[in-house]
Structures are given as C-alpha cells and as structure tokens.
Design a protein around this motif. Structure first.
Motif, PDB file in Angstrom:
ATOM      1  N   GLY A 200      34.813  73.913  76.113  1.00  0.00           N
ATOM      2  CA  GLY A 200      34.089  75.126  75.754  1.00  0.00           C
ATOM      3  C   GLY A 200      32.997  75.505  76.731  1.00  0.00           C
ATOM      4  N   ALA A 201      32.824  74.728  77.809  1.00  0.00           N
ATOM      5  CA  ALA A 201      31.717  74.960  78.737  1.00  0.00           C
ATOM      6  C   ALA A 201      31.767  76.347  79.372  1.00  0.00           C
ATOM      7  CB  ALA A 201      31.721  73.892  79.832  1.00  0.00           C
ATOM      8  N   THR A 202      32.941  76.797  79.752  1.00  0.00           N
ATOM      9  CA  THR A 202      33.074  78.104  80.390  1.00  0.00           C
ATOM     10  C   THR A 202      32.665  79.224  79.436  1.00  0.00           C
ATOM     11  OG1 THR A 202      34.854  77.333  81.843  1.00  0.00           O
ATOM     12  CG2 THR A 202      34.682  79.715  81.492  1.00  0.00           C
ATOM     13  N   LEU A 203      33.122  79.134  78.198  1.00  0.00           N
ATOM     14  CA  LEU A 203      32.812  80.178  77.234  1.00  0.00           C
ATOM     15  C   LEU A 203      31.343  80.155  76.824  1.00  0.00           C
ATOM     16  CD1 LEU A 203      35.994  80.124  74.980  1.00  0.00           C
ATOM     17  CD2 LEU A 203      35.417  81.681  76.818  1.00  0.00           C
ATOM     18  N   VAL A 204      30.740  78.986  76.779  1.00  0.00           N
ATOM     19  CA  VAL A 204      29.308  78.895  76.481  1.00  0.00           C
ATOM     20  C   VAL A 204      28.501  79.620  77.551  1.00  0.00           C
ATOM     21  CG1 VAL A 204      27.330  77.318  76.392  1.00  0.00           C
ATOM     22  CG2 VAL A 204      29.412  76.782  75.107  1.00  0.00           C
ATOM     23  N   ALA A 205      28.849  79.366  78.824  1.00  0.00           N
ATOM     24  CA  ALA A 205      28.140  80.014  79.925  1.00  0.00           C
ATOM     25  C   ALA A 205      28.330  81.524  79.896  1.00  0.00           C
ATOM     26  CB  ALA A 205      28.618  79.438  81.258  1.00  0.00           C
ATOM     27  N   ALA A 206      29.549  81.974  79.610  1.00  0.00           N
ATOM     28  CA  ALA A 206      29.817  83.408  79.549  1.00  0.00           C
ATOM     29  C   ALA A 206      29.092  84.056  78.374  1.00  0.00           C
ATOM     30  CB  ALA A 206      31.324  83.645  79.432  1.00  0.00           C
ATOM     31  N   ALA A 207      29.104  83.397  77.218  1.00  0.00           N
ATOM     32  CA  ALA A 207      28.451  83.952  76.033  1.00  0.00           C
ATOM     33  C   ALA A 207      26.951  84.082  76.228  1.00  0.00           C
ATOM     34  CB  ALA A 207      28.751  83.073  74.818  1.00  0.00           C
ATOM     35  N   ARG A 208      26.345  83.123  76.880  1.00  0.00           N
ATOM     36  CA  ARG A 208      24.895  83.183  77.096  1.00  0.00           C
ATOM     37  C   ARG A 208      24.506  84.412  77.906  1.00  0.00           C
ATOM     38  NH1 ARG A 208      24.054  76.667  78.139  1.00  0.00           N
ATOM     39  NH2 ARG A 208      23.743  76.119  75.929  1.00  0.00           N
ATOM     40  N   GLU A 209      25.357  84.808  78.819  1.00  0.00           N
ATOM     41  CA  GLU A 209      25.089  86.037  79.566  1.00  0.00           C
ATOM     42  C   GLU A 209      25.260  87.262  78.676  1.00  0.00           C
ATOM     43  OE1 GLU A 209      24.069  86.811  82.896  1.00  0.00           O
ATOM     44  OE2 GLU A 209      23.354  84.771  82.496  1.00  0.00           O
ATOM     45  N   LEU A 210      26.280  87.264  77.839  1.00  0.00           N
ATOM     46  CA  LEU A 210      26.509  88.396  76.946  1.00  0.00           C
ATOM     47  C   LEU A 210      25.343  88.592  75.981  1.00  0.00           C
ATOM     48  CD1 LEU A 210      30.288  87.909  76.061  1.00  0.00           C
ATOM     49  CD2 LEU A 210      29.301  89.612  77.598  1.00  0.00           C
ATOM     50  N   PHE A 211      24.763  87.494  75.514  1.00  0.00           N
ATOM     51  CA  PHE A 211      23.644  87.597  74.577  1.00  0.00           C
ATOM     52  C   PHE A 211      22.441  88.317  75.192  1.00  0.00           C
ATOM     53  CE2 PHE A 211      25.474  83.632  72.471  1.00  0.00           C
ATOM     54  CZ  PHE A 211      26.051  84.361  71.427  1.00  0.00           C
ATOM     55  N   LYS A 212      22.338  88.289  76.509  1.00  0.00           N
ATOM     56  CA  LYS A 212      21.225  88.959  77.173  1.00  0.00           C
ATOM     57  C   LYS A 212      21.259  90.471  76.973  1.00  0.00           C
ATOM     58  CE  LYS A 212      20.729  85.474  80.845  1.00  0.00           C
ATOM     59  NZ  LYS A 212      20.821  85.225  82.316  1.00  0.00           N
ATOM     60  N   ALA A 213      22.419  91.012  76.601  1.00  0.00           N
ATOM     61  CA  ALA A 213      22.551  92.457  76.396  1.00  0.00           C
ATOM     62  C   ALA A 213      21.782  92.919  75.168  1.00  0.00           C
ATOM     63  CB  ALA A 213      24.022  92.845  76.279  1.00  0.00           C
ATOM     64  N   GLY A 214      21.605  92.025  74.197  1.00  0.00           N
ATOM     65  CA  GLY A 214      20.881  92.363  72.989  1.00  0.00           C
ATOM     66  C   GLY A 214      21.779  92.689  71.813  1.00  0.00           C
ATOM     67  N   ASN A 215      21.521  92.018  70.688  1.00  0.00           N
ATOM     68  CA  ASN A 215      22.250  92.257  69.444  1.00  0.00           C
ATOM     69  C   ASN A 215      23.764  92.170  69.651  1.00  0.00           C
ATOM     70  OD1 ASN A 215      22.444  92.764  66.675  1.00  0.00           O
ATOM     71  ND2 ASN A 215      22.701  94.973  66.992  1.00  0.00           N
ATOM     72  N   VAL A 216      24.203  91.070  70.244  1.00  0.00           N
ATOM     73  CA  VAL A 216      25.624  90.842  70.497  1.00  0.00           C
ATOM     74  C   VAL A 216      26.113  89.681  69.631  1.00  0.00           C
ATOM     75  CG1 VAL A 216      27.359  90.192  72.218  1.00  0.00           C
ATOM     76  CG2 VAL A 216      25.439  91.652  72.869  1.00  0.00           C
ATOM     77  N   LYS A 217      27.230  89.883  68.957  1.00  0.00           N
ATOM     78  CA  LYS A 217      27.912  88.815  68.247  1.00  0.00           C
ATOM     79  C   LYS A 217      29.102  88.373  69.095  1.00  0.00           C
ATOM     80  CE  LYS A 217      26.793  90.422  63.573  1.00  0.00           C
ATOM     81  NZ  LYS A 217      27.368  90.873  62.272  1.00  0.00           N
ATOM     82  N   VAL A 218      29.381  87.083  69.109  1.00  0.00           N
ATOM     83  CA  VAL A 218      30.450  86.553  69.955  1.00  0.00           C
ATOM     84  C   VAL A 218      31.414  85.700  69.136  1.00  0.00           C
ATOM     85  CG1 VAL A 218      31.004  84.999  71.869  1.00  0.00           C
ATOM     86  CG2 VAL A 218      29.094  86.591  72.083  1.00  0.00           C
ATOM     87  N   SER A 219      32.684  85.983  69.300  1.00  0.00           N
ATOM     88  CA  SER A 219      33.766  85.137  68.802  1.00  0.00           C
ATOM     89  C   SER A 219      34.634  84.749  70.001  1.00  0.00           C
ATOM     90  CB  SER A 219      34.599  85.867  67.747  1.00  0.00           C
ATOM     91  OG  SER A 219      33.840  86.104  66.574  1.00  0.00           O
ATOM     92  N   VAL A 220      35.494  83.751  69.830  1.00  0.00           N
ATOM     93  CA  VAL A 220      36.310  83.278  70.953  1.00  0.00           C
ATOM     94  C   VAL A 220      37.771  83.135  70.529  1.00  0.00           C
ATOM     95  CG1 VAL A 220      34.367  82.068  72.009  1.00  0.00           C
ATOM     96  CG2 VAL A 220      35.886  80.825  70.474  1.00  0.00           C
ATOM     97  N   LEU A 221      38.647  83.345  71.503  1.00  0.00           N
ATOM     98  CA  LEU A 221      40.077  83.192  71.278  1.00  0.00           C
ATOM     99  C   LEU A 221      40.729  82.707  72.564  1.00  0.00           C
ATOM    100  CD1 LEU A 221      42.538  85.600  69.505  1.00  0.00           C
ATOM    101  CD2 LEU A 221      43.042  84.806  71.804  1.00  0.00           C
ATOM    102  N   SER A 222      41.662  81.791  72.412  1.00  0.00           N
ATOM    103  CA  SER A 222      42.448  81.329  73.563  1.00  0.00           C
ATOM    104  C   SER A 222      43.880  81.089  73.128  1.00  0.00           C
ATOM    105  CB  SER A 222      41.855  80.052  74.160  1.00  0.00           C
ATOM    106  OG  SER A 222      42.053  78.949  73.276  1.00  0.00           O
ATOM    107  N   LEU A 223      44.756  81.009  74.097  1.00  0.00           N
ATOM    108  CA  LEU A 223      46.128  80.637  73.791  1.00  0.00           C
ATOM    109  C   LEU A 223      46.202  79.141  73.465  1.00  0.00           C
ATOM    110  CD1 LEU A 223      48.166  82.538  76.540  1.00  0.00           C
ATOM    111  CD2 LEU A 223      47.775  83.215  74.166  1.00  0.00           C
ATOM    112  N   GLY A 224      45.639  78.318  74.351  1.00  0.00           N
ATOM    113  CA  GLY A 224      45.720  76.875  74.175  1.00  0.00           C
ATOM    114  C   GLY A 224      44.386  76.228  73.874  1.00  0.00           C
ATOM    115  N   PHE A 225      44.428  75.146  73.106  1.00  0.00           N
ATOM    116  CA  PHE A 225      43.250  74.324  72.846  1.00  0.00           C
ATOM    117  C   PHE A 225      43.615  72.885  73.203  1.00  0.00           C
ATOM    118  CE2 PHE A 225      40.660  71.975  69.432  1.00  0.00           C
ATOM    119  CZ  PHE A 225      39.558  71.887  70.250  1.00  0.00           C
TER     120      PHE A 225
END
Length: 229
Positions: A200-225
């Motif tokens: 999940g490291a890649t998505l954590v890093a990406a989400a932290r940037e998205l949160f900087k936009a303000g009032n952002v909710k984040v969910s995640v989806l992938s093909l494989g786990f």
C-alpha cells in the motif's frame, strides 16, 4: 458474423490457460474466470485485509481488489500481459469486469472521480501507456465515473517495487508524487486506481498528495492484491 469471421482468421487465446476464446469471451475463458481467486472484498469494502493496510497511515473510505495476486502463478499472467506484454486493452477489459462486479454491491456509491496512479515519464514512454489509466478507463465506461487525469505527477522513480521490502517500498515512494491540479479533486470522493497492491506504500504516498487539495475523500481499488499471509 463479422466477429465470428475475424475470430476464425485470427483466433484469440485465454491469457491464463492459453485456450481458445469464444466470440463472447474476452481476456480469459469462462473456466479461468470462474476459477479466478477473487477476494470478495467489495462485499465488505470498509473493513477487509486490504483496507487495514491503510489504517493508521491515511484515512480511507473503502477499498477492494478483484483477485489475490501471486507472482508466477497462472493468474499473474493477467497483470504480466497488461504491464509488460504491450496489451493496454487488457486493462480496459478488466476494468469493465471489476466495475460490473463491484457495482452490484454499491462499491461506487458516492465516488465522483477516478484517479489512476501515475507512472514515471520514462517508464510510461518505455511501455507506451500507463496500465492504471487503462484500468480506470474500463471502470469509467462501466460505472459512468469520470477519469480525472493530470491531477498527480510522479516526480521520482527509483526502480521497481517488486523486489523491495516493506520499509524499502515506503522509502522508495515517500515523496514520489506531486499534486498538480487541486481544483480537480477538491470536495470530491476520489477512487485511486492501481494494477496491484502489496504494502500500500504507493497509494499512501499518492493519497497524501490528494489530501492537500482540501476536503478530499479517498478510496482505493486494484485488480490484484498480493496476499502474503
């Protein structure tokens, strides 16, 4: 009739078993589709092993993956063909498949934008496409949610995550992304889309940037786990 003629002249094969596909089958045959090791996480998308990867790291609304991924397994050929085989259409077809399956349980309710995890520019040039973008396009087609491109930029790339430990993965992507268009995701519920999730490291890093936009909710989806337990 045209489809049948094309299929006769240029038969297509199942990505997993190599058997011939029928006219109505895409990417994989019905047998392999039935045997795909599905996670079932979309039925309990707020509390599953994938979502728990992010607890204590980022606030996450929900998350799910289509199937359990294991390197060098028969089913791993789906992702190998998509990432390394020069078949971007595989991503779109699988994106439609996962969207059709997850929509039945309300997984996409309230989600207003799809954000594919960006590749480094060099990697995307080498590959010719971003597999996460192709998956997101398929989801968009089936679920009717727009893909929001150019929101994130990958500003660093220090090699594949494949052979790295959990801590090395975190360090490798800690500051790998930059938010480039805050207005596109502000006040929205965003679904981050990736091909496979391991730590999940890649998505954590990406989400932290998205949160900087303000009032952002984040969910995640992938093909494989990548289930390592």
């Amino acid at each position: 009739m045209l489809a049948r003629l094309i299929d006769t002249l240029a038969p297509r094969s199942c990505t997993i078993c190599g058997g011939r596909l029928t006219v109505t089958e895409e990417v994989m045959c019905a047998c392999c589709n039935q045997s795909l090791p599905r996670t079932g996480y979309a039925r309990n998308a707020c509390d599953n092993r994938l979502v728990r990867l992010f607890w204590g790291r980022i606030p996450i609304e929900r998350g799910a993956s289509l199937f359990f991924y294991k390197a060098h397994s028969d089913t791993s050929r789906l992702l190998y063909q998509l990432k390394y085989g020069g078949h971007p259409e595989t991503g779109e077809l699988l994106g439609r498949l996962v969207a059709d399956e997850f929509a039945a349980g309300g997984f996409f309710d309230g989600i207003t934008a799809l954000v594919p995890v960006p590749l480094a520019r060099q990697r995307e040039r080498e590959r010719g496409y971003n597999q996460s973008v192709e998956i997101a396009r398929g989801i968009s087609t089936a679920a009717g949610i727009p893909v929001v491109g150019d929101v994130l930029e990958r500003i660093s790339f220090h090699g594949s995550q494949t052979q790295k430990s959990r801590w090395e993965r975190n360090e490798n992507v800690e500051k790998a992304f930059r938010l480039t268009d805050a207005s596109a995701v502000r006040n929205r519920h965003v679904l981050l889309v990736d091909d496979v999730i391991t730590t999940g490291a890649t998505l954590v890093a990406a989400a932290r940037e998205l949160f900087k936009a303000g009032n952002v909710k984040v969910s995640v989806l992938s093909l494989g786990f990548a289930n390592n337990e």
